[in-house]
Scaffold this active site. Structure first.
Site, mmCIF file in Angstrom:
data_model
loop_
_atom_site.group_PDB
_atom_site.id
_atom_site.type_symbol
_atom_site.label_atom_id
_atom_site.label_comp_id
_atom_site.label_asym_id
_atom_site.label_seq_id
_atom_site.Cartn_x
_atom_site.Cartn_y
_atom_site.Cartn_z
ATOM 1 N N TYR A 1 15.699 -25.268 -10.112
ATOM 2 C CA TYR A 1 17.013 -25.231 -10.742
ATOM 3 C C TYR A 1 18.162 -25.221 -9.737
ATOM 4 C CZ TYR A 1 17.587 -24.676 -15.776
ATOM 5 O OH TYR A 1 17.742 -24.902 -17.115
ATOM 6 N N LYS B 1 3.292 -19.619 -11.348
ATOM 7 C CA LYS B 1 2.100 -20.479 -11.300
ATOM 8 C C LYS B 1 1.578 -20.417 -9.852
ATOM 9 C CE LYS B 1 -0.563 -23.708 -13.182
ATOM 10 N NZ LYS B 1 -1.539 -23.404 -14.217
ATOM 11 N N ASP C 1 1.191 -20.553 -17.652
ATOM 12 C CA ASP C 1 0.536 -21.257 -18.768
ATOM 13 C C ASP C 1 -0.148 -20.256 -19.699
ATOM 14 O OD1 ASP C 1 -1.000 -20.783 -16.519
ATOM 15 O OD2 ASP C 1 -2.164 -22.629 -16.644
ATOM 16 N N ASP D 1 13.779 -20.007 -17.733
ATOM 17 C CA ASP D 1 14.538 -20.830 -18.677
ATOM 18 C C ASP D 1 13.661 -21.200 -19.873
ATOM 19 O OD1 ASP D 1 16.792 -22.492 -19.437
ATOM 20 O OD2 ASP D 1 15.516 -24.193 -18.916
#
Ligand code: NAD
Length: 361
Positions: free
Chosen positions: A124, A191, A225, A249
């Protein structure tokens, strides 16, 4: 005491919900001196920029601001004003509570999660290299040389920086928040199994900070996930979540879905001594000028602002008035009705008026 607050109406449906929010906040009895500043697509033509310098100066001076959403055209034109404001003012915390209110149409009940999203780094940060540009070709060559990995021809590149210092300060904020608001657990989410040197670093630093709070606040880690599935299946297991920018986000929209939609999800961007409050949702431009969308997300962002200002009684009273109107289910906008075409749905300003009547009753 009168608070000087910068009010940015925004664009699209922003001005409608901002005006309703202003009236509701004034009805709490807290005194505000509003410094109204314009940013977004509507001011672009006149000012030559969607983010005139006087907007930033006003927020720096007043230290507290509340804003309506601002449109970011996809793929072209200007970069996001929202991202620019967060970066320019170093508003490193994006705080997004996701709380269920009785009466909201939702598959879930009893949700009370808080998302603490890092606001300045990660994909971002906006460090991007456009496909086929000479600097992109140079970067690709350098990366191939250093990493001994092949990058496909005609690729665009986005960079994902995650630093020790910024990770530590966001995780520390999450733990301090947990202590201040009587929360039990902080879950860090990344992740890290795939992005070892960025998300892995986030976990490493989070663990160090967590040790300082051992015995007071529980700490755990999840992969993003798996977290998505867990939040859909058993959201009640989670409390405060701390995440890098992009995952934060996405997860905050997922959590807004759990509590009944974007129309009721508030947010705050907080820095060392400046805070900017805004709904999670965007400018919903298709409803612009129709007095139709739900003002609740921005009004609840106002509740967060009252808490930040230390106006705790006013914050509690306003949150209760909003909760009462939602529970009653009469004077609410279309998105809160069982049938979205229900003709008894009221408009943005009428829902605000009902909240004001409830506040004053
Ligand atoms: P959006 O949040 O504007 O709308 C998504 C969906 O939610 C739409 O179906 C809309 O009708 C509904 N919705 C949103 N707010 C609502 C409300 N208050 N009441 C009832 N329904 C509501 O998302 P989008 O369409 O992806 O984005 C529109 C623009 O807003 C884009 O340019 C985007 O970049 C920008 N945006 C700005 C901010 C911000 O200002 N902080 C945040 C997100 C998106």
């Amino acid at each position: 005491m009168t608070y000087n607050v910068t009010l940015i109406p925004g664009d699209g449906t922003g001005p409608e919900i901002a005006e309703t929010t202003r009236k509701v906040l004034e009805a709490t009895g807290v005194k505000f001196n509003w410094d109204i500043q314009h940013a977004g697509v509507d001011i672009m033509e006149k000012a030559g920029t969607p983010l005139p310098q006087n907007v930033i100066e006003s927020i720096r001076k007043n230290k507290v601001a509340i804003k309506g959403p601002i449109t970011t055209p996809i793929g072209k034109g200007f970069r996001s004003v929202n991202v620019a404001l967060r970066k320019e003012l170093d508003l490193y915390v994006c705080l997004r509570p996701a709380k269920y209110y009785v009466g909201v149409r939702s598959k879930y009940e009893n949700i009370d999660l808080v998302i603490v999203r890092e606001n300045t780094e990660d994909l971002y940060a906006g460090i991007e290299f456009e496909v086929d540009k000479p600097e992109t070709e140079t970067l690709i060559e350098t990366i191939e040389k250093l990493s001994h990995r092949h990058i496909n021809e005609h690729s665009g590149i986005s960079i994902k920086p995650i630093s020790r210092a910024c990770t530590q300060r966001i995780v520390r904020y999450a733990f301090d928040y947990a202590i201040k608001y009587g929360r039990k657990k902080v879950t860090a989410v990344t992740k890290a199994n795939i992005m070892k040197f960025t998300d892995g670093l986030f976990f490493d630093e989070a663990r160090k900070v967590a040790k300082e709070y051992a015995g007071k606040i529980e700490y755990e880690e999840r992969l993003i996930d798996n977290m998505c599935m867990q939040l859909v299946q058993k959201p009640e297991l989670y409390d405060v979540l701390v995440l890098p920018n992009l995952y934060g986000d996405i997860i905050s929209d997922l959590c807004a879905g759990l509590i009944g939609g974007l129309g009721i999800a508030p947010g705050a961007n907080i820095g060392k001594d400046i805070a900017l409050f805004e709904p999670v949702h965007g400018s919903a431009p298709k409803y612009k000028g129709q007095n139709k969308v739900n003002p609740t997300a921005m009004i609840l962002s106002g509740v967060l602002m009252l808490e930040y200002l230390g106006e705790i009684d006013a914050a509690k009273k306003l949150e209760k008035a909003v909760a009462d109107i939602i529970r009653e289910g009469k004077d609410v906008t279309y998105d809160m009705k069982l049938d979205r075409n229900d003709p008894t749905a009221v408009g943005t300003s009428e829902m605000g008026d009902a909240i004001i009547r409830q506040l004053c009753s």
